[in-house]
Design a protein around this motif. Structure first.
Motif, PDB file in Angstrom:
ATOM      1  N   PRO A 189      14.968   6.336 -16.963  1.00 46.02           N
ATOM      2  CA  PRO A 189      14.280   7.150 -15.961  1.00 46.02           C
ATOM      3  C   PRO A 189      13.610   6.350 -14.849  1.00 46.02           C
ATOM      4  O   PRO A 189      13.132   6.931 -13.875  1.00 46.02           O
ATOM      5  CB  PRO A 189      13.245   7.922 -16.784  1.00 46.02           C
ATOM      6  CG  PRO A 189      13.024   7.082 -18.002  1.00 46.02           C
ATOM      7  CD  PRO A 189      14.338   6.433 -18.295  1.00 46.02           C
ATOM      8  N   TRP A 190      13.571   5.018 -14.968  1.00 43.43           N
ATOM      9  CA  TRP A 190      12.951   4.188 -13.934  1.00 43.43           C
ATOM     10  C   TRP A 190      13.870   4.002 -12.729  1.00 43.43           C
ATOM     11  O   TRP A 190      13.411   3.571 -11.658  1.00 43.43           O
ATOM     12  CB  TRP A 190      12.581   2.816 -14.501  1.00 43.43           C
ATOM     13  CG  TRP A 190      13.718   2.096 -15.157  1.00 43.43           C
ATOM     14  CD1 TRP A 190      14.048   2.112 -16.480  1.00 43.43           C
ATOM     15  CD2 TRP A 190      14.708   1.272 -14.516  1.00 43.43           C
ATOM     16  NE1 TRP A 190      15.165   1.348 -16.713  1.00 43.43           N
ATOM     17  CE2 TRP A 190      15.599   0.820 -15.525  1.00 43.43           C
ATOM     18  CE3 TRP A 190      14.925   0.866 -13.207  1.00 43.43           C
ATOM     19  CZ2 TRP A 190      16.681  -0.007 -15.257  1.00 43.43           C
ATOM     20  CZ3 TRP A 190      16.007   0.038 -12.923  1.00 43.43           C
ATOM     21  CH2 TRP A 190      16.868  -0.384 -13.937  1.00 43.43           C
ATOM     22  N   GLU A 191      15.153   4.296 -12.875  1.00 46.53           N
ATOM     23  CA  GLU A 191      16.108   4.012 -11.803  1.00 46.53           C
ATOM     24  C   GLU A 191      15.798   4.745 -10.499  1.00 46.53           C
ATOM     25  O   GLU A 191      15.858   4.150  -9.421  1.00 46.53           O
ATOM     26  CB  GLU A 191      17.532   4.308 -12.273  1.00 46.53           C
ATOM     27  CG  GLU A 191      18.030   3.312 -13.319  1.00 46.53           C
ATOM     28  CD  GLU A 191      19.441   3.620 -13.771  1.00 46.53           C
ATOM     29  OE1 GLU A 191      19.982   4.687 -13.371  1.00 46.53           O
ATOM     30  OE2 GLU A 191      20.023   2.806 -14.509  1.00 46.53           O
ATOM     31  N   PRO A 192      15.466   6.071 -10.518  1.00 45.51           N
ATOM     32  CA  PRO A 192      15.134   6.738  -9.247  1.00 45.51           C
ATOM     33  C   PRO A 192      13.917   6.132  -8.555  1.00 45.51           C
ATOM     34  O   PRO A 192      13.892   6.035  -7.317  1.00 45.51           O
ATOM     35  CB  PRO A 192      14.882   8.193  -9.667  1.00 45.51           C
ATOM     36  CG  PRO A 192      15.682   8.364 -10.912  1.00 45.51           C
ATOM     37  CD  PRO A 192      15.568   7.055 -11.624  1.00 45.51           C
TER      38      PRO A 192
ATOM     39  N   THR B  39      13.841   4.459  -4.843  1.00 43.58           N
ATOM     40  CA  THR B  39      12.882   4.888  -3.824  1.00 43.58           C
ATOM     41  C   THR B  39      12.130   3.705  -3.243  1.00 43.58           C
ATOM     42  O   THR B  39      11.942   3.599  -2.022  1.00 43.58           O
ATOM     43  CB  THR B  39      11.886   5.902  -4.422  1.00 43.58           C
ATOM     44  OG1 THR B  39      12.616   6.997  -4.989  1.00 43.58           O
ATOM     45  CG2 THR B  39      10.949   6.431  -3.351  1.00 43.58           C
ATOM     46  N   VAL B  40      11.699   2.790  -4.108  1.00 46.03           N
ATOM     47  CA  VAL B  40      11.042   1.570  -3.624  1.00 46.03           C
ATOM     48  C   VAL B  40      11.994   0.788  -2.727  1.00 46.03           C
ATOM     49  O   VAL B  40      11.600   0.264  -1.676  1.00 46.03           O
ATOM     50  CB  VAL B  40      10.558   0.709  -4.807  1.00 46.03           C
ATOM     51  CG1 VAL B  40      10.037  -0.643  -4.313  1.00 46.03           C
ATOM     52  CG2 VAL B  40       9.473   1.439  -5.589  1.00 46.03           C
TER      53      VAL B  40
ATOM     54  N   LEU C  50      21.593   3.783  -1.500  1.00 45.53           N
ATOM     55  CA  LEU C  50      20.428   4.072  -2.339  1.00 45.53           C
ATOM     56  C   LEU C  50      20.121   5.569  -2.374  1.00 45.53           C
ATOM     57  O   LEU C  50      19.751   6.113  -3.427  1.00 45.53           O
ATOM     58  CB  LEU C  50      19.214   3.292  -1.843  1.00 45.53           C
ATOM     59  CG  LEU C  50      19.168   1.810  -2.195  1.00 45.53           C
ATOM     60  CD1 LEU C  50      17.933   1.159  -1.583  1.00 45.53           C
ATOM     61  CD2 LEU C  50      19.155   1.607  -3.706  1.00 45.53           C
ATOM     62  N   LEU C  51      20.273   6.252  -1.245  1.00 47.54           N
ATOM     63  CA  LEU C  51      20.055   7.696  -1.219  1.00 47.54           C
ATOM     64  C   LEU C  51      21.029   8.411  -2.151  1.00 47.54           C
ATOM     65  O   LEU C  51      20.629   9.304  -2.927  1.00 47.54           O
ATOM     66  CB  LEU C  51      20.205   8.231   0.209  1.00 47.54           C
ATOM     67  CG  LEU C  51      19.065   7.944   1.178  1.00 47.54           C
ATOM     68  CD1 LEU C  51      19.483   8.271   2.605  1.00 47.54           C
ATOM     69  CD2 LEU C  51      17.823   8.751   0.799  1.00 47.54           C
ATOM     70  N   LEU C  52      22.283   8.031  -2.101  1.00 48.89           N
ATOM     71  CA  LEU C  52      23.292   8.674  -2.939  1.00 48.89           C
ATOM     72  C   LEU C  52      23.078   8.351  -4.417  1.00 48.89           C
ATOM     73  O   LEU C  52      23.194   9.224  -5.281  1.00 48.89           O
ATOM     74  CB  LEU C  52      24.688   8.247  -2.491  1.00 48.89           C
ATOM     75  CG  LEU C  52      25.122   8.761  -1.117  1.00 48.89           C
ATOM     76  CD1 LEU C  52      26.459   8.151  -0.714  1.00 48.89           C
ATOM     77  CD2 LEU C  52      25.218  10.285  -1.108  1.00 48.89           C
ATOM     78  N   VAL C  53      22.767   7.081  -4.715  1.00 42.28           N
ATOM     79  CA  VAL C  53      22.525   6.698  -6.103  1.00 42.28           C
ATOM     80  C   VAL C  53      21.311   7.447  -6.658  1.00 42.28           C
ATOM     81  O   VAL C  53      21.343   7.976  -7.787  1.00 42.28           O
ATOM     82  CB  VAL C  53      22.323   5.179  -6.212  1.00 42.28           C
ATOM     83  CG1 VAL C  53      21.827   4.799  -7.610  1.00 42.28           C
ATOM     84  CG2 VAL C  53      23.620   4.451  -5.904  1.00 42.28           C
TER      85      VAL C  53
ATOM     86  N   TYR D 202       0.831  -1.213   0.000  1.00 46.06           N
ATOM     87  CA  TYR D 202       0.000   0.000   0.000  1.00 46.06           C
ATOM     88  C   TYR D 202       0.862   1.258   0.000  1.00 46.06           C
ATOM     89  O   TYR D 202       0.607   2.198  -0.768  1.00 46.06           O
ATOM     90  CB  TYR D 202      -0.935   0.017   1.214  1.00 46.06           C
ATOM     91  CG  TYR D 202      -1.601   1.364   1.349  1.00 46.06           C
ATOM     92  CD1 TYR D 202      -2.652   1.707   0.510  1.00 46.06           C
ATOM     93  CD2 TYR D 202      -1.138   2.312   2.254  1.00 46.06           C
ATOM     94  CE1 TYR D 202      -3.234   2.962   0.579  1.00 46.06           C
ATOM     95  CE2 TYR D 202      -1.718   3.562   2.331  1.00 46.06           C
ATOM     96  CZ  TYR D 202      -2.761   3.883   1.492  1.00 46.06           C
ATOM     97  OH  TYR D 202      -3.324   5.139   1.545  1.00 46.06           O
ATOM     98  N   VAL D 203       1.865   1.293   0.867  1.00 43.23           N
ATOM     99  CA  VAL D 203       2.705   2.496   0.978  1.00 43.23           C
ATOM    100  C   VAL D 203       3.379   2.803  -0.351  1.00 43.23           C
ATOM    101  O   VAL D 203       3.430   3.966  -0.780  1.00 43.23           O
ATOM    102  CB  VAL D 203       3.744   2.305   2.105  1.00 43.23           C
ATOM    103  CG1 VAL D 203       4.833   3.376   2.025  1.00 43.23           C
ATOM    104  CG2 VAL D 203       3.066   2.372   3.463  1.00 43.23           C
ATOM    105  N   VAL D 204       3.900   1.785  -1.030  1.00 43.61           N
ATOM    106  CA  VAL D 204       4.594   2.014  -2.297  1.00 43.61           C
ATOM    107  C   VAL D 204       3.607   2.367  -3.408  1.00 43.61           C
ATOM    108  O   VAL D 204       3.807   3.340  -4.145  1.00 43.61           O
ATOM    109  CB  VAL D 204       5.415   0.771  -2.688  1.00 43.61           C
ATOM    110  CG1 VAL D 204       5.966   0.918  -4.109  1.00 43.61           C
ATOM    111  CG2 VAL D 204       6.570   0.577  -1.708  1.00 43.61           C
TER     112      VAL D 204
END
Length: 330
Positions: free
Chosen positions: A252-255, A259-260, A233-236, A20-22
């Motif tokens: 463009p799907w990488e960010p 996040t997931v 993950l934050l840095l990437v 749900y959150v994602v």
């Protein structure tokens, strides 16, 4: 087998809430970002979530339903402590649902009103969910500081949903809006990081049991991978978003994937901290569970329902994958 049933339902509830959150998180995030664009781009943003948003909320119903029927004792404790934020969340979800349909049917001079209602509903639902999370990780502690912490997590979850929404738009919109979404996502990324850090720091401080689970040796060395992976993950994500701001990223799907991954790592860390308790240091899964006979009966329904929800979700995302087109209601 009877002893495993509460753990099975605890796992199913956790998976449902993470889904749900994602999934609903990105469409709530799109709603939060709506005031930043003109009317034409508002329609494009709404079109990007149109086929998905209603089905995404099914996971909330599933998670709350499992809590109600499989863990009635915990349900009573949780809902008693969170009665008001749950009520506000439901008001927000209802408001955005009504606004979603009415914004296209209203006269031109009323459309802006329904747009604002959609934004307000998204903000109210997102903040309420974060506030509930903040109260939950503190074991429903009272007082001013507990309230301020819960409010902070409410704001940070809004940033997290905005991050999900902005990175979703990277995959679903054209170049001009995509570049703006990358900028929104970079700003929301660090608000999300503050929330992750706040929960990570507060959780072991609330409970001596949780503190020892994380910081005893050799568990500390093994568990260090979770915050390290989160930092990576934050840095990437930040580097990928910076490239997208310059229109220099072919994937463009990488960010969105990063996040997931952040939300999944946060869920894993929280689950490890809480296990085997459903309410911090008060109710275990076995203490809160319904009778084994009831759980066996409910499990039959879950075995039928869950694959249907998964199949429908996969089908919808497969059919409507790709860049969103013009918003039309027929």
């Amino acid at each position: 087998m009877d002893a495993l049933l509460p753990l099975i339902f605890m796992g199913l509830m956790g998976v449902a809430m993470l889904a749900y959150v994602v999934l609903d998180g990105f469409d709530l995030g799109v709603g939060l970002l709506l005031p930043l664009v003109d009317d034409a781009d508002k329609d494009r943003m709404i079109a990007s979530i149109g086929p998905f948003w209603d089905a995404n909320e099914t996971w909330l119903v599933l998670g709350a339903g499992i809590l109600l029927v499989a863990f009635p004792h915990a349900h009573g404790v949780v809902l008693t402590a969170l009665y008001l934020p749950v009520a506000f969340m439901l008001i927000g979800l209802i408001l955005r649902g009504v606004a979603f349909d009415f914004r296209v049917k209203a006269h031109a001079d009323h459309k802006a009103l329904w747009n604002r209602a959609f934004v307000a509903g998204s903000a109210l639902a997102a903040f309420s969910q974060g506030f509930m999370l903040g109260k939950y990780v503190l074991g429903f502690a009272g007082g001013v500081w507990a309230g301020l912490f819960a409010a902070l997590i409410g704001v940070c979850l809004m940033a997290g949903y905005a991050l999900l929404g902005a990175t979703w738009l990277l995959m679903k919109t054209g170049p001009a809006l995509k570049q703006r979404a990358a900028g929104w996502a970079r700003r929301a990324l660090w608000g999300t990081a503050v929330g992750l850090a706040a929960v990570s720091i507060a959780t072991p401080l609330v409970s001596e049991r949780i503190f020892h689970k994380w910081f005893a040796m050799p568990e500390f060395i093994l568990l260090l991978q979770v915050p390290l992976a989160t930092a990576v993950l934050l840095l990437v994500a930040d580097r990928r978003l910076a490239r997208l701001c310059r229109q220099d990223l072919p994937r463009p799907w990488e960010p969105f994937a990063c996040t997931v991954g952040l939300f999944m790592l946060a869920a894993i860390g929280l689950a490890y901290s809480l296990y085997p308790f459903l309410v911090v240091d008060r109710l275990t899964a076995w203490q809160a569970a319904a009778a084994p006979e009831s759980l066996k009966f409910i499990l039959v329904g879950v075995v039928i329902t869950l694959p249907a929800i998964i199949a429908y979700t996969v089908y919808v995302y497969r059919v409507f994958w790709g860049e969103a087109g013009e918003l039309r209601y027929e």
